[in-house]
Design a protein around this motif. Structure first.
Motif, PDB file in Angstrom:
ATOM      1  N   ILE A   2      -6.538 -21.014 -44.096  1.00 15.52           N
ATOM      2  CA  ILE A   2      -6.606 -19.574 -44.308  1.00 15.52           C
ATOM      3  C   ILE A   2      -7.100 -18.913 -43.021  1.00 15.52           C
ATOM      4  CG2 ILE A   2      -7.717 -17.748 -45.654  1.00 15.52           C
ATOM      5  CD1 ILE A   2      -8.178 -20.081 -47.785  1.00 15.52           C
ATOM      6  N   LYS A   3      -6.441 -17.852 -42.590  1.00 15.05           N
ATOM      7  CA  LYS A   3      -6.852 -17.142 -41.377  1.00 15.05           C
ATOM      8  C   LYS A   3      -7.230 -15.711 -41.710  1.00 15.05           C
ATOM      9  CE  LYS A   3      -4.926 -17.770 -37.308  1.00 15.05           C
ATOM     10  NZ  LYS A   3      -3.995 -17.728 -36.139  1.00 15.05           N
ATOM     11  N   LEU A   4      -8.405 -15.289 -41.216  1.00 10.32           N
ATOM     12  CA  LEU A   4      -8.860 -13.911 -41.328  1.00 10.32           C
ATOM     13  C   LEU A   4      -8.975 -13.331 -39.922  1.00 10.32           C
ATOM     14  CD1 LEU A   4     -11.791 -14.276 -43.917  1.00 10.32           C
ATOM     15  CD2 LEU A   4      -9.352 -13.946 -44.385  1.00 10.32           C
ATOM     16  N   GLU A   5      -8.605 -12.058 -39.786  1.00  7.28           N
ATOM     17  CA  GLU A   5      -8.663 -11.418 -38.471  1.00  7.28           C
ATOM     18  C   GLU A   5      -9.056  -9.958 -38.603  1.00  7.28           C
ATOM     19  OE1 GLU A   5      -5.528 -12.835 -35.378  1.00  7.28           O
ATOM     20  OE2 GLU A   5      -4.480 -12.785 -37.306  1.00  7.28           O
ATOM     21  N   ASN A   6      -9.820  -9.482 -37.620  1.00  9.16           N
ATOM     22  CA  ASN A   6      -9.996  -8.049 -37.402  1.00  9.16           C
ATOM     23  C   ASN A   6     -10.020  -7.819 -35.893  1.00  9.16           C
ATOM     24  OD1 ASN A   6     -12.561  -8.796 -36.563  1.00  9.16           O
ATOM     25  ND2 ASN A   6     -13.650  -7.593 -38.114  1.00  9.16           N
ATOM     26  N   ASP A   7     -10.466  -6.691 -35.435  1.00  6.07           N
ATOM     27  CA  ASP A   7     -10.427  -6.410 -33.998  1.00  6.07           C
ATOM     28  C   ASP A   7     -11.369  -7.307 -33.211  1.00  6.07           C
ATOM     29  OD1 ASP A   7      -8.572  -4.423 -34.403  1.00  6.07           O
ATOM     30  OD2 ASP A   7     -10.044  -2.790 -34.391  1.00  6.07           O
ATOM     31  N   ASP A   8     -12.419  -7.806 -33.855  1.00  5.59           N
ATOM     32  CA  ASP A   8     -13.451  -8.557 -33.143  1.00  5.59           C
ATOM     33  C   ASP A   8     -13.371 -10.069 -33.315  1.00  5.59           C
ATOM     34  OD1 ASP A   8     -15.166  -6.314 -32.072  1.00  5.59           O
ATOM     35  OD2 ASP A   8     -15.219  -5.828 -34.206  1.00  5.59           O
ATOM     36  N   VAL A  82      -7.741 -20.157 -53.878  1.00  2.50           N
ATOM     37  CA  VAL A  82      -7.812 -18.762 -53.449  1.00  2.50           C
ATOM     38  C   VAL A  82      -7.514 -17.858 -54.636  1.00  2.50           C
ATOM     39  CG1 VAL A  82      -6.812 -16.989 -51.964  1.00  2.50           C
ATOM     40  CG2 VAL A  82      -7.156 -19.305 -51.075  1.00  2.50           C
ATOM     41  N   ILE A  83      -8.421 -16.911 -54.916  1.00  6.52           N
ATOM     42  CA  ILE A  83      -8.197 -15.992 -56.034  1.00  6.52           C
ATOM     43  C   ILE A  83      -8.026 -14.553 -55.557  1.00  6.52           C
ATOM     44  CG2 ILE A  83      -9.348 -17.450 -57.726  1.00  6.52           C
ATOM     45  CD1 ILE A  83     -11.795 -15.611 -57.521  1.00  6.52           C
ATOM     46  N   ASP A  84      -8.357 -14.291 -54.282  1.00  6.37           N
ATOM     47  CA  ASP A  84      -8.167 -12.940 -53.744  1.00  6.37           C
ATOM     48  C   ASP A  84      -8.168 -13.032 -52.223  1.00  6.37           C
ATOM     49  OD1 ASP A  84      -8.034 -10.004 -54.031  1.00  6.37           O
ATOM     50  OD2 ASP A  84      -9.993 -10.062 -53.049  1.00  6.37           O
ATOM     51  N   GLN A  89     -10.523 -10.615 -45.474  1.00  2.71           N
ATOM     52  CA  GLN A  89     -11.451 -11.223 -46.418  1.00  2.71           C
ATOM     53  C   GLN A  89     -10.708 -12.127 -47.402  1.00  2.71           C
ATOM     54  OE1 GLN A  89     -12.650  -7.230 -48.138  1.00  2.71           O
ATOM     55  NE2 GLN A  89     -12.646  -8.460 -50.010  1.00  2.71           N
ATOM     56  N   VAL A  90     -11.466 -13.088 -47.952  1.00  2.00           N
ATOM     57  CA  VAL A  90     -10.881 -14.017 -48.920  1.00  2.00           C
ATOM     58  C   VAL A  90     -11.967 -14.467 -49.881  1.00  2.00           C
ATOM     59  CG1 VAL A  90     -11.285 -16.092 -47.519  1.00  2.00           C
ATOM     60  CG2 VAL A  90      -9.418 -16.070 -49.186  1.00  2.00           C
TER      61      VAL A  90
END
Length: 292
Positions: A2-8, A82-84, A89-90
């Protein structure tokens, strides 16, 4: 993965154990999270549930029956679902099964949420008791490992540990694998401490935080990068690196629980640091990781 990303930040999480796999800042591409090495420590950031630390003889007694359970519980070695999930976010979930009931005779629902907020990774463990009649007795904790040093020119013996508030703390010593909380010593953290492998010759350095806000910071002074681990509500925070095996990693571990006491009688109802969740109730445990 699972990959999460934002600007930082860019963060990766494995469904096995809901374990963090990678933490990178987008502006420097440094890998902050330990990548695992069977020669020293194969894990990266295991979730400790339903026990923190080791039980005496890897067993405990409840309701007249003896159960066997290895160090830190079983959640770290089971798949989460994974449910959301969104881009930043996860939430993953693990529940009881026929196998878990052989080692831990309670129904449970364990949810783990990771959320990126600016340059910070917020982590929330939610424990739910789905039983209508019986309380859930458990402990929970985190065990993220960080690459230290973070620069090719740096060395482990230059890494600094600092805490906030910067003051003197009670330190719980371990006698083998068990805590000796009746005989704490004082550790002076008014100034940063330069660590060494030998600091961990008696296993983890365990701070008694008493549930107050507490931040542990690891810094590589060569490039001035490091990581803050912010906690609130933990009774203990462990800092650990393997010894005598030596590796360039340091774990900062928020614990809502602790290993068996040296005087533990093996009965779950008497075990130090356990939580009791009423039928149909739930509880949350939170901390955050902020690489810099």
């Amino acid at each position: 993965m699972i990959k999460l990303e934002n600007d930082d930040l860019t963060v990766e999480i494995a469904e096995l154990g809901a374990q963090l796999h990678s933490i990178r800042r987008n502006d420097n591409q440094i890998e902050y999270l330990w990548q695992g090495d069977p020669a020293s420590w194969k894990r990266q950031a295991p979730i400790l549930f339903p026990f923190v630390g080791r039980l005496k003889d890897d067993q405990y007694e409840f309701a007249g029956k003896t159960y066997h359970q290895t160090q830190h519980g079983f959640a770290r070695d089971r798949e989460f679902k994974v449910i959301d999930q969104t881009s930043s976010q996860v939430t993953l979930e693990q529940t009881d099964s026929e196998e878990t009931l052989k080692a831990f005779p309670f129904a449970f629902n364990l949810r783990v949420s990771y959320k990126l907020v600016d340059d910070q990774l917020n982590v929330c463990y939610s424990v739910i008791n789905p039983d209508n009649n019986h309380s859930l007795i458990y402990a929970i904790g985190a065990h993220p490992g960080f690459n230290m040093p973070l620069s090719a020119q740096g060395s482990f013996e230059q890494v600094q540990l600092s805490v906030s508030p910067a003051e003197k703390y009670s330190r719980v010593l371990l006698d083998g694998s068990y805590n000796d909380s009746q005989n704490p010593i004082t550790i002076d953290m008014q100034k940063p401490m330069t660590i060494s492998h030998e600091l961990f010759d008696n296993d983890a350095v365990i701070f008694e935080t008493g549930g107050a806000r507490f931040t542990a910071t690891l810094t590589d002074p060569i490039n001035n990068h490091g990581v803050h681990v912010h906690t609130l509500g933990t009774q203990h925070v462990g800092v650990w690196s393997p010894y005598p095996t030596k590796a360039n990693l340091v774990c900062v571990e928020p614990w809502w629980g602790i290993a068996d006491n040296v005087d533990a009688d093996g009965k779950l109802l008497h075990k130090q640091g356990m939580h009791r969740l009423a039928p149909q109730d739930n509880a949350k445990y939170e901390f955050s990781i902020q690489p810099f």
